[in-house]
Design a protein around this motif. Structure first.
Motif, PDB file in Angstrom:
ATOM      1  N   THR A   1       0.846  -1.185   0.000  1.00 47.01           N
ATOM      2  CA  THR A   1       0.000   0.000   0.000  1.00 47.01           C
ATOM      3  C   THR A   1       0.880   1.234   0.000  1.00 47.01           C
ATOM      4  OG1 THR A   1      -1.773   1.197   1.142  1.00 47.01           O
ATOM      5  CG2 THR A   1      -0.283  -0.069   2.532  1.00 47.01           C
ATOM      6  N   LYS A   2       0.677   2.091  -0.989  1.00 48.00           N
ATOM      7  CA  LYS A   2       1.441   3.335  -1.128  1.00 48.00           C
ATOM      8  C   LYS A   2       2.944   3.087  -1.057  1.00 48.00           C
ATOM      9  CE  LYS A   2      -2.226   5.756  -1.522  1.00 48.00           C
ATOM     10  NZ  LYS A   2      -2.626   6.090  -2.869  1.00 48.00           N
ATOM     11  N   GLY A   3       3.397   2.016  -1.688  1.00 49.75           N
ATOM     12  CA  GLY A   3       4.820   1.711  -1.737  1.00 49.75           C
ATOM     13  C   GLY A   3       5.371   1.027  -0.502  1.00 49.75           C
ATOM     14  N   VAL A   4       4.544   0.805   0.502  1.00 53.46           N
ATOM     15  CA  VAL A   4       4.976   0.122   1.724  1.00 53.46           C
ATOM     16  C   VAL A   4       4.627  -1.358   1.580  1.00 53.46           C
ATOM     17  CG1 VAL A   4       4.673  -0.084   4.217  1.00 53.46           C
ATOM     18  CG2 VAL A   4       4.656   2.176   3.136  1.00 53.46           C
ATOM     19  N   HIS A   5       5.622  -2.228   1.752  1.00 57.65           N
ATOM     20  CA  HIS A   5       5.428  -3.676   1.669  1.00 57.65           C
ATOM     21  C   HIS A   5       5.240  -4.232   3.078  1.00 57.65           C
ATOM     22  CE1 HIS A   5       6.645  -4.220  -2.612  1.00 57.65           C
ATOM     23  NE2 HIS A   5       7.182  -3.029  -2.385  1.00 57.65           N
ATOM     24  N   LEU A   6       4.128  -4.926   3.282  1.00 56.56           N
ATOM     25  CA  LEU A   6       3.836  -5.523   4.581  1.00 56.56           C
ATOM     26  C   LEU A   6       3.694  -7.027   4.426  1.00 56.56           C
ATOM     27  CD1 LEU A   6       1.021  -3.069   5.759  1.00 56.56           C
ATOM     28  CD2 LEU A   6       3.410  -3.081   6.497  1.00 56.56           C
ATOM     29  N   ASP A   7       4.431  -7.780   5.232  1.00 58.99           N
ATOM     30  CA  ASP A   7       4.273  -9.220   5.317  1.00 58.99           C
ATOM     31  C   ASP A   7       3.613  -9.519   6.656  1.00 58.99           C
ATOM     32  OD1 ASP A   7       5.470 -10.123   2.843  1.00 58.99           O
ATOM     33  OD2 ASP A   7       7.370  -9.418   3.668  1.00 58.99           O
ATOM     34  N   TYR A   8       2.416 -10.063   6.615  1.00 58.28           N
ATOM     35  CA  TYR A   8       1.644 -10.268   7.836  1.00 58.28           C
ATOM     36  C   TYR A   8       2.217 -11.425   8.651  1.00 58.28           C
ATOM     37  CZ  TYR A   8      -1.726  -6.698   6.914  1.00 58.28           C
ATOM     38  OH  TYR A   8      -2.315  -5.475   6.742  1.00 58.28           O
ATOM     39  N   THR A   9       2.575 -11.095   9.885  1.00 57.07           N
ATOM     40  CA  THR A   9       3.128 -12.079  10.816  1.00 57.07           C
ATOM     41  C   THR A   9       2.066 -12.603  11.781  1.00 57.07           C
ATOM     42  OG1 THR A   9       3.836 -10.294  12.269  1.00 57.07           O
ATOM     43  CG2 THR A   9       5.443 -11.092  10.661  1.00 57.07           C
ATOM     44  N   VAL A  10       0.875 -12.010  11.711  1.00 58.50           N
ATOM     45  CA  VAL A  10      -0.291 -12.484  12.467  1.00 58.50           C
ATOM     46  C   VAL A  10      -1.465 -12.543  11.493  1.00 58.50           C
ATOM     47  CG1 VAL A  10       0.513 -11.487  14.651  1.00 58.50           C
ATOM     48  CG2 VAL A  10      -1.065 -10.186  13.211  1.00 58.50           C
ATOM     49  N   ASN A  11      -2.482 -13.302  11.835  1.00 59.14           N
ATOM     50  CA  ASN A  11      -3.708 -13.302  11.050  1.00 59.14           C
ATOM     51  C   ASN A  11      -4.456 -11.995  11.300  1.00 59.14           C
ATOM     52  OD1 ASN A  11      -4.021 -16.095   9.784  1.00 59.14           O
ATOM     53  ND2 ASN A  11      -3.522 -16.612  11.906  1.00 59.14           N
ATOM     54  N   TYR A  12      -5.134 -11.505  10.261  1.00 62.78           N
ATOM     55  CA  TYR A  12      -5.818 -10.217  10.325  1.00 62.78           C
ATOM     56  C   TYR A  12      -7.116 -10.351   9.563  1.00 62.78           C
ATOM     57  CZ  TYR A  12      -6.339  -5.132   9.550  1.00 62.78           C
ATOM     58  OH  TYR A  12      -6.782  -3.829   9.499  1.00 62.78           O
ATOM     59  N   GLY A  13      -8.183  -9.863  10.149  1.00 63.72           N
ATOM     60  CA  GLY A  13      -9.468  -9.986   9.477  1.00 63.72           C
ATOM     61  C   GLY A  13     -10.460  -8.956   9.957  1.00 63.72           C
ATOM     62  N   PHE A  14     -11.746  -9.326   9.919  1.00 55.95           N
ATOM     63  CA  PHE A  14     -12.801  -8.376  10.251  1.00 55.95           C
ATOM     64  C   PHE A  14     -13.979  -9.097  10.890  1.00 55.95           C
ATOM     65  CE2 PHE A  14     -13.407  -9.851   5.922  1.00 55.95           C
ATOM     66  CZ  PHE A  14     -14.759 -10.167   5.876  1.00 55.95           C
ATOM     67  N   LEU A  15     -14.809  -8.295  11.580  1.00 60.40           N
ATOM     68  CA  LEU A  15     -16.041  -8.798  12.174  1.00 60.40           C
ATOM     69  C   LEU A  15     -17.173  -8.556  11.178  1.00 60.40           C
ATOM     70  CD1 LEU A  15     -15.843  -7.474  15.850  1.00 60.40           C
ATOM     71  CD2 LEU A  15     -15.333  -9.766  14.999  1.00 60.40           C
ATOM     72  N   PRO A  16     -17.722  -9.604  10.580  1.00 64.13           N
ATOM     73  CA  PRO A  16     -18.783  -9.427   9.594  1.00 64.13           C
ATOM     74  C   PRO A  16     -19.983  -8.684  10.176  1.00 64.13           C
ATOM     75  CG  PRO A  16     -18.055 -11.711   9.661  1.00 64.13           C
ATOM     76  CD  PRO A  16     -17.411 -11.009  10.826  1.00 64.13           C
TER      77      PRO A  16
END
Length: 181
Positions: free
Chosen positions: A88-103
């Motif tokens: 995002t906007k040139g920033v590279h992120l490698d997720y080290t934890v799971n990430y999600g949302f509350l439906p």
């Protein structure tokens, strides 16, 4: 312990984006700025919206959302599992934890409430656990929940270490239900 005074719980629940005749949400646009790290954010008092419908949550509504869910059991849909690579906007992120949302739960940015998941070492699709903390962003219009398996405890300091890979780009304060007053 939190930044804003409480309001009546549930006031945010009707803040859903409108649906077009095709049954799909309309194209999203942003009224936003970039924080000092180049991440797109909305400043306090601005909103992110769908068409002309404002979906920005006030500070009091953000606090009500936190108060309603902190300590509660939830089911999270994971959209960025461990190992996910996001740019995002040139920033590279490698997720080290799971990430999600509350439906079905609208967060401060008008989308579903985001959740970091700690205490699980494999990529997930869904997760059932307890909301044990919150990440308060002073330079963004949304907060992040932190969830863990039932019976697991993480202090604010431990949470910060786990999610630093993203939160280093924001001015964040982290709260845990396991920290003293």
């Amino acid at each position: 312990k939190f930044l804003f005074p409480p309001v009546e719980p549930g006031v945010y629940l009707s803040l859903k984006p409108p649906i077009t005749k095709s049954g799909q949400p309309p194209v999203r646009f942003f009224l936003s700025n970039f924080n000092r790290y180049g991440m797109m954010v909305a400043k306090e008092g601005e909103h992110m919206g769908y068409g002309n419908t404002e979906v920005f949550l006030t500070p009091q509504q953000r606090e009500a959302l936190i108060q309603d869910y902190l300590g509660q059991m939830v089911t999270v849909v994971v959209d960025r599992p461990i190992g996910f690579h996001h740019v995002t906007k040139g920033v590279h992120l490698d997720y080290t934890v799971n990430y999600g949302f509350l439906p079905g739960v609208t967060g401060g940015d008008g989308e579903e409430q985001d959740v970091y998941i700690l205490g699980v070492s494999q990529p997930l699709e869904t997760f059932a656990g307890r909301i044990i903390g919150v990440v308060r962003r002073s330079d963004d219009n949304e907060d992040k929940f932190v969830a863990a398996p039932e019976g697991m405890e993480f202090t604010a300091e431990q949470i910060e270490k786990e999610i630093h890979f993203v939160e280093k780009y924001f001015d964040s304060r982290i709260f845990s239900i396991f920290d003293g007053e």
